[in-house]
Design a protein around this motif. Structure first.
Motif, PDB file in Angstrom:
ATOM      1  N   GLY A   1     -21.948  52.054  56.425  1.00 57.95           N
ATOM      2  CA  GLY A   1     -22.385  50.699  56.734  1.00 57.95           C
ATOM      3  C   GLY A   1     -21.878  49.646  55.777  1.00 57.95           C
ATOM      4  O   GLY A   1     -22.193  48.488  55.906  1.00 57.95           O
ATOM      5  N   SER A   2     -21.092  50.030  54.803  1.00 59.16           N
ATOM      6  CA  SER A   2     -20.576  49.046  53.856  1.00 59.16           C
ATOM      7  C   SER A   2     -19.061  48.959  54.004  1.00 59.16           C
ATOM      8  O   SER A   2     -18.364  49.974  53.968  1.00 59.16           O
ATOM      9  N   ASP A   3     -18.585  47.749  54.163  1.00 58.00           N
ATOM     10  CA  ASP A   3     -17.146  47.559  54.275  1.00 58.00           C
ATOM     11  C   ASP A   3     -16.485  47.364  52.914  1.00 58.00           C
ATOM     12  O   ASP A   3     -15.275  47.373  52.811  1.00 58.00           O
ATOM     13  N   ASP A   4     -17.302  47.146  51.883  1.00 54.33           N
ATOM     14  CA  ASP A   4     -16.744  46.826  50.581  1.00 54.33           C
ATOM     15  C   ASP A   4     -17.285  47.771  49.505  1.00 54.33           C
ATOM     16  O   ASP A   4     -18.256  47.460  48.827  1.00 54.33           O
ATOM     17  N   PRO A   5     -16.692  48.952  49.345  1.00 56.59           N
ATOM     18  CA  PRO A   5     -17.160  49.871  48.305  1.00 56.59           C
ATOM     19  C   PRO A   5     -16.811  49.382  46.894  1.00 56.59           C
ATOM     20  O   PRO A   5     -17.365  49.864  45.917  1.00 56.59           O
ATOM     21  N   LEU A   6     -15.930  48.396  46.803  1.00 57.53           N
ATOM     22  CA  LEU A   6     -15.523  47.874  45.499  1.00 57.53           C
ATOM     23  C   LEU A   6     -16.708  47.240  44.763  1.00 57.53           C
ATOM     24  O   LEU A   6     -16.787  47.335  43.532  1.00 57.53           O
ATOM     25  N   THR A   7     -17.633  46.636  45.493  1.00 59.28           N
ATOM     26  CA  THR A   7     -18.816  46.030  44.867  1.00 59.28           C
ATOM     27  C   THR A   7     -19.647  47.095  44.166  1.00 59.28           C
ATOM     28  O   THR A   7     -20.060  46.917  43.010  1.00 59.28           O
ATOM     29  N   SER A   8     -19.888  48.192  44.841  1.00 60.03           N
ATOM     30  CA  SER A   8     -20.666  49.283  44.249  1.00 60.03           C
ATOM     31  C   SER A   8     -19.945  49.868  43.035  1.00 60.03           C
ATOM     32  O   SER A   8     -20.570  50.170  42.022  1.00 60.03           O
ATOM     33  N   ILE A   9     -18.649  50.007  43.139  1.00 59.87           N
ATOM     34  CA  ILE A   9     -17.877  50.545  42.021  1.00 59.87           C
ATOM     35  C   ILE A   9     -17.935  49.599  40.822  1.00 59.87           C
ATOM     36  O   ILE A   9     -18.120  50.033  39.682  1.00 59.87           O
ATOM     37  N   CYS A  10     -17.822  48.280  41.069  1.00 62.03           N
ATOM     38  CA  CYS A  10     -17.876  47.299  39.972  1.00 62.03           C
ATOM     39  C   CYS A  10     -19.233  47.317  39.284  1.00 62.03           C
ATOM     40  O   CYS A  10     -19.322  47.316  38.048  1.00 62.03           O
ATOM     41  N   PHE A  11     -20.313  47.320  40.073  1.00 58.19           N
ATOM     42  CA  PHE A  11     -21.648  47.389  39.462  1.00 58.19           C
ATOM     43  C   PHE A  11     -21.837  48.693  38.704  1.00 58.19           C
ATOM     44  O   PHE A  11     -22.422  48.720  37.621  1.00 58.19           O
ATOM     45  N   GLY A  12     -21.344  49.775  39.261  1.00 56.23           N
ATOM     46  CA  GLY A  12     -21.450  51.068  38.602  1.00 56.23           C
ATOM     47  C   GLY A  12     -20.701  51.108  37.290  1.00 56.23           C
ATOM     48  O   GLY A  12     -21.211  51.602  36.280  1.00 56.23           O
ATOM     49  N   LEU A  13     -19.495  50.578  37.278  1.00 61.75           N
ATOM     50  CA  LEU A  13     -18.717  50.568  36.035  1.00 61.75           C
ATOM     51  C   LEU A  13     -19.326  49.644  34.993  1.00 61.75           C
ATOM     52  O   LEU A  13     -19.270  49.929  33.793  1.00 61.75           O
ATOM     53  N   THR A  14     -19.936  48.541  35.454  1.00 66.63           N
ATOM     54  CA  THR A  14     -20.619  47.649  34.519  1.00 66.63           C
ATOM     55  C   THR A  14     -21.806  48.357  33.880  1.00 66.63           C
ATOM     56  O   THR A  14     -21.991  48.305  32.655  1.00 66.63           O
ATOM     57  N   LEU A  15     -22.623  49.025  34.687  1.00 71.39           N
ATOM     58  CA  LEU A  15     -23.755  49.785  34.150  1.00 71.39           C
ATOM     59  C   LEU A  15     -23.284  50.908  33.235  1.00 71.39           C
ATOM     60  O   LEU A  15     -23.910  51.188  32.211  1.00 71.39           O
TER      61      LEU A  15
END
Length: 149
Positions: free
Chosen positions: A101-115
């Motif tokens: 359901g997500s077209d943009d996995p880059l957002t999750s990856i960016c938040f994950g790398l920030t955390l």
């Protein structure tokens, strides 16, 4: 209408929410201080010859030991690191499968790398602090043992 809502949500989360958090924290500290003041004033009224310094030591909040502060950093570092790895892994999984359901996995990856980076910084802070403050922690523990005796 949708454009206004789309603009208000980030403004609310980015501006209003931090201001409210700071306001609640300051208000909580002020209430604690006022309660301590009321207790001291009531004690003085009942017994004017009471040792005020002794009473203030008993009702004032205990300061955290260096060891407790370091363990708190270890806890938050571990938690942030695990959450970051999980979010980055989830984003990579979304990018690999192109489902969920997500077209943009880059957002999750960016938040994950920030955390992940924040968690690693906490862990580095813990290990460096543990080495640098070993003597202070030892002296603090000896002082604590002397107080208990």
């Amino acid at each position: 209408m949708e454009e206004i809502v789309a603009l208000l949500i980030p403004l609310g989360c980015g501006c209003v929410l931090p201001i409210l958090v700071v306001w609640f924290a300051i208000r909580s500290r002020m209430n604690e201080t006022n309660k301590r003041t009321e207790i001291v004033l009531a004690a003085i009224e009942k017994n004017p010859e009471m040792d005020i310094e002794e009473l203030m030591k008993k009702i004032s909040p205990k300061k955290k030991l260096i060891k407790e502060k370091l363990l708190s950093k270890l806890l938050w570092g571990s938690l942030s690191t695990m959450l970051g790895l999980g979010l980055a892994g989830f984003g990579a999984y979304l990018g690999y499968t192109s489902t969920g359901g997500s077209d943009d996995p880059l957002t999750s990856i960016c938040f994950g790398l920030t955390l992940l980076a924040i968690g690693i910084a906490f862990l580095i802070n813990y290990y460096v602090g543990k080495k640098m403050l070993a003597n202070e922690m030892e002296a603090e523990e000896k002082q604590l043992v002397k107080r208990e005796e």
